[in-house]
Write an enzyme that holds these catalytic residues in place. Sequence first.
Site, PDB file in Angstrom:
ATOM      1  N   SER A 206       0.794  -1.220   0.000  1.00  0.00           N
ATOM      2  CA  SER A 206       0.000   0.000   0.000  1.00  0.00           C
ATOM      3  C   SER A 206       0.831   1.276   0.000  1.00  0.00           C
ATOM      4  O   SER A 206       0.366   2.308  -0.477  1.00  0.00           O
ATOM      5  CB  SER A 206      -0.928   0.014   1.221  1.00  0.00           C
ATOM      6  OG  SER A 206      -0.178  -0.002   2.427  1.00  0.00           O
ATOM      7  N   HIS A 234      -5.284  -4.027  -1.325  1.00  0.00           N
ATOM      8  CA  HIS A 234      -5.030  -3.063  -2.399  1.00  0.00           C
ATOM      9  C   HIS A 234      -4.913  -3.770  -3.753  1.00  0.00           C
ATOM     10  O   HIS A 234      -4.134  -3.349  -4.607  1.00  0.00           O
ATOM     11  CB  HIS A 234      -3.781  -2.253  -2.084  1.00  0.00           C
ATOM     12  CG  HIS A 234      -3.961  -1.348  -0.905  1.00  0.00           C
ATOM     13  ND1 HIS A 234      -4.514  -0.091  -1.007  1.00  0.00           N
ATOM     14  CD2 HIS A 234      -3.699  -1.540   0.407  1.00  0.00           C
ATOM     15  CE1 HIS A 234      -4.565   0.465   0.198  1.00  0.00           C
ATOM     16  NE2 HIS A 234      -4.073  -0.393   1.069  1.00  0.00           N
ATOM     17  N   LYS A 265     -12.460  -0.891   0.698  1.00  0.00           N
ATOM     18  CA  LYS A 265     -11.730  -0.112  -0.299  1.00  0.00           C
ATOM     19  C   LYS A 265     -12.468  -0.201  -1.636  1.00  0.00           C
ATOM     20  O   LYS A 265     -13.433   0.505  -1.847  1.00  0.00           O
ATOM     21  CB  LYS A 265     -10.274  -0.588  -0.376  1.00  0.00           C
ATOM     22  CG  LYS A 265      -9.499  -0.261   0.898  1.00  0.00           C
ATOM     23  CD  LYS A 265      -8.065  -0.672   0.832  1.00  0.00           C
ATOM     24  CE  LYS A 265      -7.269  -0.136   2.027  1.00  0.00           C
ATOM     25  NZ  LYS A 265      -7.750  -0.571   3.337  1.00  0.00           N
TER      26      LYS A 265
END
Length: 419
Positions: A206, A234, A265
Amino acid sequence: MWRGAAVRAVRGAGSSRAASGAAAAQLRRRLEGELEEIRGAGTWKSERVIASRQGPHLRLAGGGAGILNFCANNYLGLSSHPQVIRAAVQALEEFGAGLSSVRFICGTQSIHKDLEEKIARFHQREDAILYASCFDANAGIFEALLTPEDAVLSDELNHASIIDGIRLCKANKYRYKHMDMQDLEAKLQDAQKHRLRLVATDGAFSMDGDIAPLREICQLAQKYDALVFIDECHATGFLGPNGRGTDELLGVVDKVTIINSTLGKALGGAAGGYTTGPKPLIDLLRQRSRPYLFSNSLPPAVVGCASKALDLLMESNAIAQSMAAKTQRFRSKMTAAGFTISGKDHPICPVMLGDARLAAVMAEDMLSRGIYVIGFSYPVVPKGKARIRVQISAVHSDEDIDRCVEAFTEVGRKHGALP
């Protein structure tokens, strides 16, 4: 006699309060000193208050309007997608605000089971288990799975939640140099004396925007009879042809044993995390994983958001595929301007600056030009590695990206980051 005892008790209580007051004052002085050191080092982290929905365009509290947002994990732009919002409202109305309980007591609803089945199907795994966050998923897996007879081998730049989760377990711990396969092999050779060996790595890192060499990791794991765990926070939703993550991107879906990831996310952006993998492992986590056993169930609205986000991804890979061109546009234009961008082919695009004060000042100056970005410095990243982390979203337009690059170029020249 009774009166004397009472007087002594009152005097004793007063003395205790005085001691307590002195301790509190001492604590306050120490904390204020530590906070002043953080300010003096230029690593103070302020929180900007958003007065609108999450998205590529924001309104900040205090009047800041028309701000371009380049620092959210809203990779697919689903945080404010109309269908995702409607799904959350429907789940809220049908299933309530929350369960007021943990899963095994009276906190499991049909939508929780449906989402777990959907996650497992999306990742092509046997089963899945939901958590309040991926931080909780990482806190819960290593302690439940590994014993003092086992070994875990962790990339040195793994996310803090992986590091903390590994600290909780009693396995033998090895840390290998970042994405260094020679060092990993040496550590695997040394770990052969242990019963089970688990290699743990972020799929996409990340802070640096680089992608783990999963093919090589899986080859070493096969050679030394080890298992592979990846954190896909991610990566889930946008890496790989269908957005399934780094294992799909690098063609090792059948060689990665355990995946932890987030719903907070790309998959709606609300909250929640999960583990997916072999069914016996998921069954064990339901029995022994402390964050699962002692935390309330995910709120229905969050479950509804994530479920709809997965539906959209499995219906079409168009959103996931739109990321590549936009990421390449930003990276190539910033590099041409003279900036150093860490990582490769990932929408996390760290603009490397080195100096913490420079990163903070440039980020503030970018905001004055209508671009919302954040400077990252120690302890979030190593000392001397300060940066401004830019994150590209599928809902950024080409014009948004070009405006961001132009602002960086102006600010970089102003503060000496560019010639």
